[in-house]
Each structure stands twice: as structure tokens, then as C-alpha cells.
Design an enzyme around this catalytic site. Structure first.
Site, PDB file in Angstrom:
ATOM      1  N   ASP A   1      17.073  -6.807  18.443  1.00  0.00           N
ATOM      2  CA  ASP A   1      17.945  -6.236  17.305  1.00  0.00           C
ATOM      3  C   ASP A   1      16.521  -5.772  16.162  1.00  0.00           C
ATOM      4  O   ASP A   1      16.852  -4.574  15.461  1.00  0.00           O
ATOM      5  CB  ASP A   1      18.369  -7.605  16.473  1.00  0.00           C
TER       6      ASP A   1
ATOM      7  N   LYS B   1      22.797 -17.001  20.777  1.00  0.00           N
ATOM      8  CA  LYS B   1      21.385 -16.086  20.589  1.00  0.00           C
ATOM      9  C   LYS B   1      20.154 -16.995  20.506  1.00  0.00           C
ATOM     10  O   LYS B   1      19.221 -16.911  21.203  1.00  0.00           O
ATOM     11  CB  LYS B   1      21.122 -15.110  19.400  1.00  0.00           C
TER      12      LYS B   1
END
Length: 279
Positions: free
Chosen positions: A102, A66
Site C-alpha cells: 500500500d 491486514k
């Protein structure tokens, strides 16, 4: 021509995203397919270059890529850059643009229980990658105060110091957190404490929490951790990690297709994959 989507990670076999997104493509009659791709750290640059070369329409990124994927992309959304992590990539006319869904996914799922974040007092337990996305998103949304309790206080303070959004925050000890529970409108558990198979563990005691406080745990195996079980026994509104997972996926799907999908359908799909029971 069938559009290609994917999720990059290592490991990747446990990912529930392929079944969830492929079901949505079928449901909305979109000629596309979503593939899980196991990508080792040393192969990430080649994988991204290859996906771009073949014209993949977009992809998700999961651990451990990520953060390391950021320099490989053409453009980074401001929130994702602040967080320092990307989990969704959109191919826009040959340009790879990175987003972090997220934090926004957590917030959108939370809105069902807590429609307004502005002015709220919040306690976050943990200081990892998921915490960072949630913390930055809630700070940007106008939370009044966000305290962070982490076993390593220095890591919590480091997270607080890295946030550029205006919010009052303190790194607090367990004793201080437990002694101040009556001031929080929202408590979010972001660590692995209570995850299967260690289901008897909990990060702190909820004695003294105020009535109406929303309690979240981003774990979804088990569906109801001991932490959430104790909150429910006190009559508090609770939420597990499925909503965050579903809504981060829904936001990604919207960025790829322009359609915000049926999140109830997505949730049913995820529960089916998990067996639909509390482990």
C-alpha cells in the site's frame, strides 16, 4: 497447472482486484486465476491454512484481516512488520511471506508528479490504517518533515511515536495545519471525508497553500473529491486514489510473477469498473 491467486476480506464483493489481475494474467499469457474469497474473522486461520495446503501461489489481504494475518504467516517483510499490516502474500516454495504494498504503491504512483521525496515537507490528513502505510513509507524514503492532522490528536501522536524511521513529525491541529500550508510540498488526504455520498465535505481549507504543492486524496469515489476540486481550481497538481490502488496491485503482481505490469492498462480497467465518470 493453473496457478491460484485470491483476495481475502469481508466484505469482498466490491473488490476491483479480481477483474484487474485476471485481465493481466490473460494479457501476459499466464495460466492463472484470481478469486475473491469472503473470509470471516473467525475463519481466517483456516482460510490461510487451506490456501497454503492447496498450493495457492499468492493472495491479497484486505479489511479486516491486514493485521490479524501477520501471526499466521511464515515470514514478514521488514516494512510490513513496521507498519503492522500485510496486504500481499507470496507462497515461496511452501513458505508464506507477507508484504505491504500500500505505502510503496502510493509512493510509486506519486513519483509521476513528485519524483523525489527526500527533503520534502509533507502534511498528512488522517491517522488510520492507510495513513500508517503511507506515513512509514514516506519516512523511510527520506521525507524531511511529515506533520499529521487528525481530528483526534492523540491518535496522530500515537502514530508518530510508533515510527522508527528518522523523520521530524508533529501532530497538528486544523488551525495550525491551515496556517502553515505555505510550507508543505505535498498534502495527502487519507480519511473518508468527501467520499460518496458525502461529496460536499472537505477536511480543511486550502487557502494559503503554496504554488506547486502536490495535493493527493486516496479516495476514488468520486474520482475528484471537493478537496481535489478546490486544489485544481488553484492550479495545483492533483492525484486521486486510483494510482495508489493500481500501483499497490502492480507491485503485488510483480512479486507473484516477476513481471511489473502495464499500469496504464490497469488504470483503464479500474476506471471501466468505476464507470469512468466522476460520481
Amino acid at each position: 497447472m493453473k496457478k491460484l491467486f485470491a483476495v481475502l476480506g469481508n466484505p469482498i464483493g466490491q473488490s476491483m482486484s479480481p477483474q484487474m489481475h485476471n485481465d493481466l494474467f490473460a494479457y501476459y499469457n499466464i495460466d492463472a486465476h484470481y478469486h475473491p474469497l469472503l473470509v470471516k474473522v473467525e475463519s481466517l486461520a483456516d482460510a490461510v491454512k487451506g490456501l497454503k495446503a492447496i498450493g495457492a501461489s499468492g493472495f491479497n489481504v484486505t479489511v479486516p484481516h491486514k493485521s490479524s494475518i501477520i501471526p499466521l504467516l511464515d515470514e514478514i517483510d521488514p516494512l510490513a512488520r513496521e507498519i503492522g499490516a500485510v496486504n500481499t502474500v507470496v507462497n515461496q516454495d511452501g513458505k508464506l511471506i507477507g508484504y505491504n504494498t500500500d505505502g510503496p504503491g502510493f509512493l510509486k504512483g506519486l513519483n509521476r508528479l513528485l519524483p523525489e521525496i527526500k527533503g520534502k515537507n509533507i502534511l498528512i490528513i488522517g491517522a488510520g490504517g492507510a495513513t500508517r502505510a503511507i506515513y512509514f513509507t514516506l519516512a523511510k524514503a527520506g521525507a524531511k518533515n511529515i506533520d499529521i492532522y487528525n481530528r483526534t490528536a492523540a491518535r496522530a501522536q500515537e502514530l508518530i511515536n510508533s515510527c522508527s524511521f528518522p523523520v521530524i513529525s508533529n501532530a497538528v491541529s486544523m488551525e495550525r495545519a491551515e496556517g502553515s500550508l505555505d510550507q508543505y510540498d505535498l498534502i495527502i488526504q487519507t480519511t473518508l471525508i468527501g467520499m460518496f455520498p458525502n461529496t460536499g465535505e472537505k477536511p480543511l481549507d486550502l487557502e494559503g497553500v503554496k504554488s506547486g504543492c502536490v495535493v493527493c486524496d486516496i479516495i476514488y469515489n468520486p474520482l475528484e473529491t471537493m478537496f481535489l476540486h478546490n486544489a485544481k481550481k488553484k492550479g495545483l497538481p492533483i492525484q486521486n486514489g486510483i494510482d495508489m490502488f493500481v500501483f499497490q496491485g502492480a507491485i503485488a503482481f510483480e512479486k507473484w510473477t516477476g513481471i511489473f505490469p502495464d499500469t496504464d492498462r490497469m488504470k483503464k480497467n479500474v476506471l471501466k469498473q468505476l464507470g469512468g465518470t466522476i460520481c
